[in-house]
Design an enzyme around this catalytic site. Structure first.
Site, PDB file in Angstrom:
ATOM      1  N   ASP A 253       0.912  -1.239  -0.233  1.00 61.59           N
ATOM      2  CA  ASP A 253       0.045   0.040   0.229  1.00 61.59           C
ATOM      3  C   ASP A 253       0.874   1.267   0.155  1.00 61.59           C
ATOM      4  O   ASP A 253       1.871   1.339   0.689  1.00 61.59           O
ATOM      5  CB  ASP A 253      -0.996  -0.117   1.262  1.00 61.59           C
ATOM      6  CG  ASP A 253      -2.034   0.986   1.318  1.00 61.59           C
ATOM      7  OD1 ASP A 253      -2.835   0.892   0.437  1.00 61.59           O
ATOM      8  OD2 ASP A 253      -2.084   1.852   2.159  1.00 61.59           O
TER       9      ASP A 253
ATOM     10  N   GLU B 179      14.318 -15.668   0.553  1.00 61.14           N
ATOM     11  CA  GLU B 179      14.177 -16.749   1.398  1.00 61.14           C
ATOM     12  C   GLU B 179      13.292 -17.891   1.435  1.00 61.14           C
ATOM     13  O   GLU B 179      13.714 -19.086   1.746  1.00 61.14           O
ATOM     14  CB  GLU B 179      14.157 -16.304   3.006  1.00 61.14           C
ATOM     15  CG  GLU B 179      14.980 -15.395   3.645  1.00 61.14           C
ATOM     16  CD  GLU B 179      14.700 -14.529   4.807  1.00 61.14           C
ATOM     17  OE1 GLU B 179      13.656 -15.043   5.536  1.00 61.14           O
ATOM     18  OE2 GLU B 179      15.267 -13.752   5.224  1.00 61.14           O
TER      19      GLU B 179
HETATM   20  C1  GLC Z   1      -4.258   2.975  -0.583  1.00 61.01           C
HETATM   21  C2  GLC Z   1      -5.503   2.068  -0.484  1.00 61.01           C
HETATM   22  C3  GLC Z   1      -6.727   3.026  -0.057  1.00 61.01           C
HETATM   23  C4  GLC Z   1      -6.284   3.858   1.342  1.00 61.01           C
HETATM   24  C5  GLC Z   1      -4.944   4.579   1.269  1.00 61.01           C
HETATM   25  C6  GLC Z   1      -4.309   4.780   2.819  1.00 61.01           C
HETATM   26  O1  GLC Z   1      -4.258   4.000  -1.720  1.00 61.01           O
HETATM   27  O2  GLC Z   1      -5.655   1.649  -1.620  1.00 61.01           O
HETATM   28  O3  GLC Z   1      -7.736   2.128   0.311  1.00 61.01           O
HETATM   29  O4  GLC Z   1      -7.138   4.581   1.712  1.00 61.01           O
HETATM   30  O5  GLC Z   1      -3.885   3.595   0.648  1.00 61.01           O
HETATM   31  O6  GLC Z   1      -4.081   3.535   3.237  1.00 61.01           O
END
Ligand code: GLC
Length: 587
Positions: free
Chosen positions: A207, A260
């Site tokens: 993310d 790993e």
């Molecule tokens: C990413 C995720 C989104 C979230 C953001 C903050 O863009 O896809 O859903 O709100 O990160 O974590």
């Protein structure tokens, strides 16, 4: 196991199905989807023909941002199940030949995370505060935020704590940003990667992968605050917040952990960076793959989609990897709805996502027949391409955005923080729980007869410990009945059946060759103002695969060969508007 998944680098040509766990399938009647619900639908996923599932966060969370505010990175939210449920889900997936990918959220934790709670209890300058980004404020009493950065969800990106310091949160206030200069942070995420890998996870979706390395010390915060576009990375690597060169050190460190394992784990970056930087994240020394969002940003327009294809393939070549194709996910309005709107060039989905036309639900004008027709043509255009295809739950049913969710039922922080003439409803419209059974039909709700109550189209069981099940966490509109899985299962012309056929042909004709070559075709019949046509080699040596999409109002003559799949009927001897045809032609 599908033949693709027997390869070490299965992820290079996979079809990955994104599950938003709280809205996929509820097994215990609390109105929230859960891990056992996913396990119970593994046969559905296998029959759909996907290679892997990716689960958006299912970790303990206060749900300030749909689970992307993580309290404990190495556990399952008790409302969604237990670690035993997770292990059983992985075992079920593997026994059906499916891989499992989990979401890692390294840019920020939840404000309920034990580290942040410790930081709040500790003094300014303490080791506990060093794991996050705390700063003094401006003004006589430090009452003005350290600079004028804004959170991606609206309002200041700084929040003041009781002793007067401020902490940075580029997303919601409940999502304090981690300090990736701190060794504790590195160590903890390495533990997390090993933890899920040891529990059988095959890969990770990372993310906000472009946001981890920040430079808040080279200039005064006030000066950094004057950065021309705080939200957009620059291509020179000098932005204080995004896409900094040091971020790649983190992923090289993670690669050593992935290697790993046998087969090595893979990862895919969510990185909103200039297209010419994407390949850095996808390098085989780092994560392996990066989301190519150019496809999702494009309108239903051949020039924009062709550019997205060419850029995606270029990035893959530079990275020595393959690219990915995405039309929808949990952050963007469903593509069946996007394509049902008038297609105005240069309006990327970023604009559309925040567009009151699409997401306030009051001035929402969509031509659903057109949206469906284009979504059918689009999945075939996409699924014939080399690389990985990411399918977002419900798109295989042809679901539209639920744009008119009532304001008081919304969960997304984007909606809470937006006010005034440009207020937006946020991302809940694509996160409404899936309809599984048409006969488990809710009655019109007392509070709004367009929505249902009392049943949930099979999303939840009817009972919870002897009492009626709770309502789904987001209300389902009554029109969901037309998209229920069991109904589409019995309709040979449904979107679900088209996805099944397209994914199966993709596997047997194309993916099984392991070849990732593609030739874009421009001929007199397939002119590039109204068509996208390409060809690829197939498992049949004497036959080539050709995909043709006609966007224009003039029918395009069918070339010589055998039609193996068409997104619309009847075909006759030409390809009508908004239709994709797959053919086998002589080599
Ligand atoms: C990413 C995720 C989104 C979230 C953001 C903050 O863009 O896809 O859903 O709100 O990160 O974590």
């Amino acid at each position: 196991m599908t033949s693709n998944n027997t390869h070490k680098d299965w992820w290079k040509q996979a079809v990955v199905y994104q599950i938003y766990p709280r809205s996929f399938k509820d097994s215990d009647g609390d109105g929230l989807g859960d891990i056992a619900g996913i396990t119970s639908r593994m046969g559905y996923l296998r029959d759909l023909g996907v290679d892997a599932i990716w689960l958006s966060p299912f970790y303990p969370s206060e749900l300030a941002d749909g689970g992307y505010d993580v309290i404990d990175y190495r556990d399952v939210d008790p409302r969604l199940g237990t670690m035993d449920d997770f292990d059983a889900m992985v075992a079920a997936a593997h026994s059906q030949g499916l891989k499992v990918v989990v979401d890692i959220v390294p840019n920020h934790t939840s404000d309920r995370h034990p580290w942040f709670q410790e930081a709040l209890g500790a003094a300014p300058g303490s080791a506990q505060r060093e794991r996050y980004i705390f700063r003094e404020g401006r003004g006589c009493d430090g009452e003005i935020p350290p600079n004028d950065w804004l959170s991606m969800f609206g309002g200041s990106a700084w929040q003041r704590v009781d002793d007067g310091q401020w902490y940075l949160h580029l997303f919601a206030r409940q999502q304090p940003d981690l300090n990736w200069k701190n060794p504790d942070v590195h160590e903890d995420f390495i533990r997390t990667l090993r933890f899920w890998s040891d529990h059988g996870t095959d890969g990770f979706r990372v993310d906000v992968a472009h946001g981890l390395a920040k430079d808040l010390s080279s200039r005064s915060l006030e000066e950094l605050g004057r950065w021309p576009s705080q939200a957009q990375p620059t291509a020179d690597g000098d932005h204080p917040l995004w896409d900094r060169p040091e971020v790649h050190d983190i992923y090289r460190e993670w690669r050593r952990v992935f290697d790993e394992y046998d087969p090595p784990r893979f990862a895919i970056a969510e990185a909103w960076v200039a297209p010419e930087h994407q390949h850095l994240y996808a390098s085989e020394k780092e994560l392996g793959q990066v989301f190519n969002f150019e496809f999702a940003k494009a309108n239903w327009c051949p020039q924009e989609l062709r550019t997205a294809i060419v850029k995606g393939l270029d990035c893959a070549r530079e990275a020595g990897s393959t690219t990915t194709w995405v039309m929808s996910n949990h952050d963007v309005p469903r593509h069946a709805s996007r394509y049902a709107l008038p297609q105005v060039r240069t309006r990327g989905y970023h604009q559309i996502a925040n567009d009151w036309l699409l997401r306030n639900g009051e001035s929402y004008i969509e031509d659903r027949d057109r949206g469906t027709r284009r979504a059918r043509a689009a999945i075939m255009l996409e699924a014939g391409l080399p690389g990985s295809v990411y399918v977002y739950q419900g798109e295989e049913l042809g679901l539209f955005e639920v744009a008119d969710l009532p304001w008081d039922r919304l969960e997304d922080p984007q909606s809470r923080n937006s006010r005034g003439p440009f207020c937006v409803k946020g991302r809940d419209g694509c996160r409404v729980p899936l309809p599984w059974r048409a006969d488990d039909e809710p009655r019109p709700a007392a509070w709004n007869p367009k929505f249902g109550e009392g049943a949930s189209f099979g999303f939840s069981p009817q009972e919870r410990a002897g009492s009626p099940a709770c309502e789904p966490h987001l209300p389902q509109p009554l029109w969901f009945r037309h998209f229920a899985v069991d109904r589409e299962d019995n309709d040979p012309t449904s979107m679900l059946q088209l996805y099944r056929k397209a994914l199966s042909l993709r596997q047997t004709l194309l993916t099984a060759t392991r070849d990732t070559g593609l030739t874009l075709l421009t001929t007199e019949s397939f002119d590039d103002r109204s068509t996208i046509a390409y060809s690829r080699m197939t498992t049949r040596k004497d036959r080539r695969f050709v995909s043709i999409t006609n966007f224009g109002s003039e029918p395009v003559p069918l070339p010589h060969g055998t039609v193996v799949l068409a997104s619309a009927d009847p075909l006759g001897d030409s390809i009508p508007q908004d239709t994709t045809v797959w053919m086998l032609t002589d080599v």
